[in-house]
Design an enzyme around this catalytic site. Structure first.
Site, mmCIF file in Angstrom:
data_model
loop_
_atom_site.group_PDB
_atom_site.id
_atom_site.type_symbol
_atom_site.label_atom_id
_atom_site.label_comp_id
_atom_site.label_asym_id
_atom_site.label_seq_id
_atom_site.Cartn_x
_atom_site.Cartn_y
_atom_site.Cartn_z
ATOM 1 N N TYR A 51 0.818 -1.215 0.000
ATOM 2 C CA TYR A 51 0.000 0.000 0.000
ATOM 3 C C TYR A 51 0.852 1.266 0.000
ATOM 4 C CZ TYR A 51 -4.872 -1.442 0.642
ATOM 5 O OH TYR A 51 -6.142 -1.907 0.454
ATOM 6 N N ASP B 195 -12.908 -8.006 4.221
ATOM 7 C CA ASP B 195 -14.197 -7.914 3.518
ATOM 8 C C ASP B 195 -14.879 -9.273 3.501
ATOM 9 O OD1 ASP B 195 -13.967 -5.202 2.921
ATOM 10 O OD2 ASP B 195 -14.597 -5.472 0.838
ATOM 11 N N ASP C 240 -6.859 -6.346 3.826
ATOM 12 C CA ASP C 240 -7.932 -5.641 3.122
ATOM 13 C C ASP C 240 -8.916 -6.652 2.546
ATOM 14 O OD1 ASP C 240 -9.303 -3.467 1.838
ATOM 15 O OD2 ASP C 240 -8.316 -4.053 -0.035
ATOM 16 N N LYS D 256 2.145 -15.300 2.770
ATOM 17 C CA LYS D 256 2.342 -15.999 1.497
ATOM 18 C C LYS D 256 3.832 -16.351 1.445
ATOM 19 C CE LYS D 256 0.726 -17.548 -2.439
ATOM 20 N NZ LYS D 256 -0.281 -18.651 -2.524
ATOM 21 N N ASP E 8 -4.204 -17.823 0.595
ATOM 22 C CA ASP E 8 -5.243 -18.463 -0.227
ATOM 23 C C ASP E 8 -6.015 -19.488 0.593
ATOM 24 O OD1 ASP E 8 -2.869 -19.927 -0.138
ATOM 25 O OD2 ASP E 8 -2.967 -20.602 -2.218
HETATM 26 C C1 IPM Z 1 -10.560 -0.398 3.611
HETATM 27 C C2 IPM Z 1 -10.750 0.239 2.262
HETATM 28 C C3 IPM Z 1 -9.546 1.109 1.967
HETATM 29 C C4 IPM Z 1 -8.337 0.207 1.912
HETATM 30 C C5 IPM Z 1 -9.656 1.991 0.698
HETATM 31 C C6 IPM Z 1 -10.881 2.863 0.747
HETATM 32 C C7 IPM Z 1 -8.433 2.803 0.475
HETATM 33 O O1 IPM Z 1 -10.948 -0.734 1.295
HETATM 34 O O2 IPM Z 1 -10.469 0.342 4.602
HETATM 35 O O3 IPM Z 1 -10.536 -1.624 3.679
HETATM 36 O O4 IPM Z 1 -8.040 -0.391 0.870
HETATM 37 O O5 IPM Z 1 -7.685 0.066 2.933
HETATM 38 MG MG MG Z 2 -11.138 -2.703 2.049
#
Ligand code: IPM
Ligand code: MG
Length: 356
Positions: free
Chosen positions: A135, A250, A246, A190, A222
């Protein structure tokens, strides 16, 4: 206690309004100050993270953040895009430890896309390193490819990297968090392919020597993605780098049925933090009054616990949220037949009422 309120874009302002209502009825003396961030920062001040907003965030005891991003800013150059606001705040405030709990409230077991027996009672904590990795690694950009079969072509490139101390400090956060939970840490990497993550594994293993009470295992990313949907309850604390975190967070969020339910904390070395819902700005539903404010309200609870030294107030809020769920109140994202559909404001009001 000074709290910087940064609503941002899309549904940000609507959900933040609910969290502010909640903070205002706790009977504490908070000084709340609001500032523009993200697209709103760009629109009002020409930058997604205006200097005045950053100064406010620095001066505050904690930051409550809504969400940033809107289609209308998609064509801006990267440095002016709304996402730079949150990335800039993380970097500038050195918020390296991102805590993303994924908890499935029993009332919402049916809202998950996974079978109730796979997810009911889920309670895992993802700890994502937040200021390193690909990042922020440099160099990055688009250049002329220097060698190999594509020599002379344009290529895009980024740099994946972790310094030893960055890995050590996030590993400590993970082991210490596990001490307050089920005492198990899974470090996700990884190491079979990437140098950065072989190094990560070696350092996490070394830090673990200081925590003989914690069980540590290592898992490739993975496989971790697969295990998260196959048998998520096997995890307690997951710790990983910025990029993998990240993606996995999710995935973990969706196990609970709605990303609209999940708060997060991003902490520095002294537990000063930025608190935000795990979901985004959802511009498609902005202004419709249907967004779920609970993740933001629960983020305010995390803020009270981790940065403001008010764990009992955090618990009050969490209990109130459980109460409104038990009453059957649901925003559209968690609605099921037999429950009562409410809007953003009504949900916020219900939490306020439950607090009383
Ligand atoms: C998160 C989001 C951010 C990230 C974006 C909005 C930059 O996806 O907080 O997970 O990738 O960290
Ligand atoms: Mg995110």
């Amino acid at each position: 206690m000074k709290i910087a309120i940064l609503p941002g874009d899309g549904i940000g302002p609507e959900i933040m309004k609910q969290a502010v209502k909640v903070l205002n009825v706790l009977g504490e003396r908070f000084e709340l100050e609001t500032a523009d961030v993200g697209g709103a920062g760009y629109a009002g001040h020409g930058h997604p993270l205006p200097a005045s907003t950053l100064a406010l965030a620095r001066a505050a005891d904690a930051v409550l953040f809504g969400a940033v991003g809107d289609y209308k800013y998609d064509s801006l150059e990267r440095s002016l895009r709304p996402e730079q606001a949150i990335l800039g705040l993380r970097k500038e405030l050195a918020l390296f430890a991102n805590l993303r709990p994924a908890i499935l409230y029993p009332e919402l077991a049916g809202a998950s896309t996974l079978k109730p027996e796979v997810v009911s009672g889920l309670d895992i904590l993802i700890i994502r390193e937040l200021t390193g990795d690909i990042y922020f690694g440099k160099p990055r950009g688009v250049r002329e490819c220097p060698d190999g079969p594509f020599k002379g072509e344009r290529e895009g490139f980024d740099t994946m990297r972790y310094a030893e101390s960055e890995i050590r400090r996030i590993a400590h956060v993970a082991f210490q968090a596990a001490q307050k939970r089920d005492r198990r840490v899974t470090s996700v990497d990884k190491a079979n392919v990437l140098e950065t993550f072989q190094f990560w594994r070696d350092i996490v293993t070394d830090v673990h020597k200081e925590y003989p009470d914690i069980e540590l295992d290592h898992m490739y990313v993975d496989n971790a993605a697969m295990q998260l949907v196959r048998a998520p309850k096997k995890f307690d604390v997951l710790v990983t780098g910025n990029m993998f975190g990240d993606i996995l967070s999710d995935c973990a969020a969706m196990l609970t049925g709605s990303i609209g339910m999940l708060p997060s904390a991003s902490l520095d070395a002294n537990n000063k933090g930025l608190y935000e819902p795990s979901h985004g700005s959802a511009p498609d539903i902005a202004g419709k009054g249907i967004a779920n404010p609970l993740a933001t309200i629960l983020s305010a609870a995390m803020m009270l616990r981790f940065s403001l030294g008010r764990p009992e107030q955090a618990e009050r809020i969490e209990t109130a949220v459980k109460a409104v769920l038990a009453q059957g109140l649901r925003t559209a994202d968690i609605y099921e037949p037999g429950t009562t559909r409410v809007g953003t404001d009504e949900m916020g009001d219900a939490v306020v009422k439950a607090l009383a």
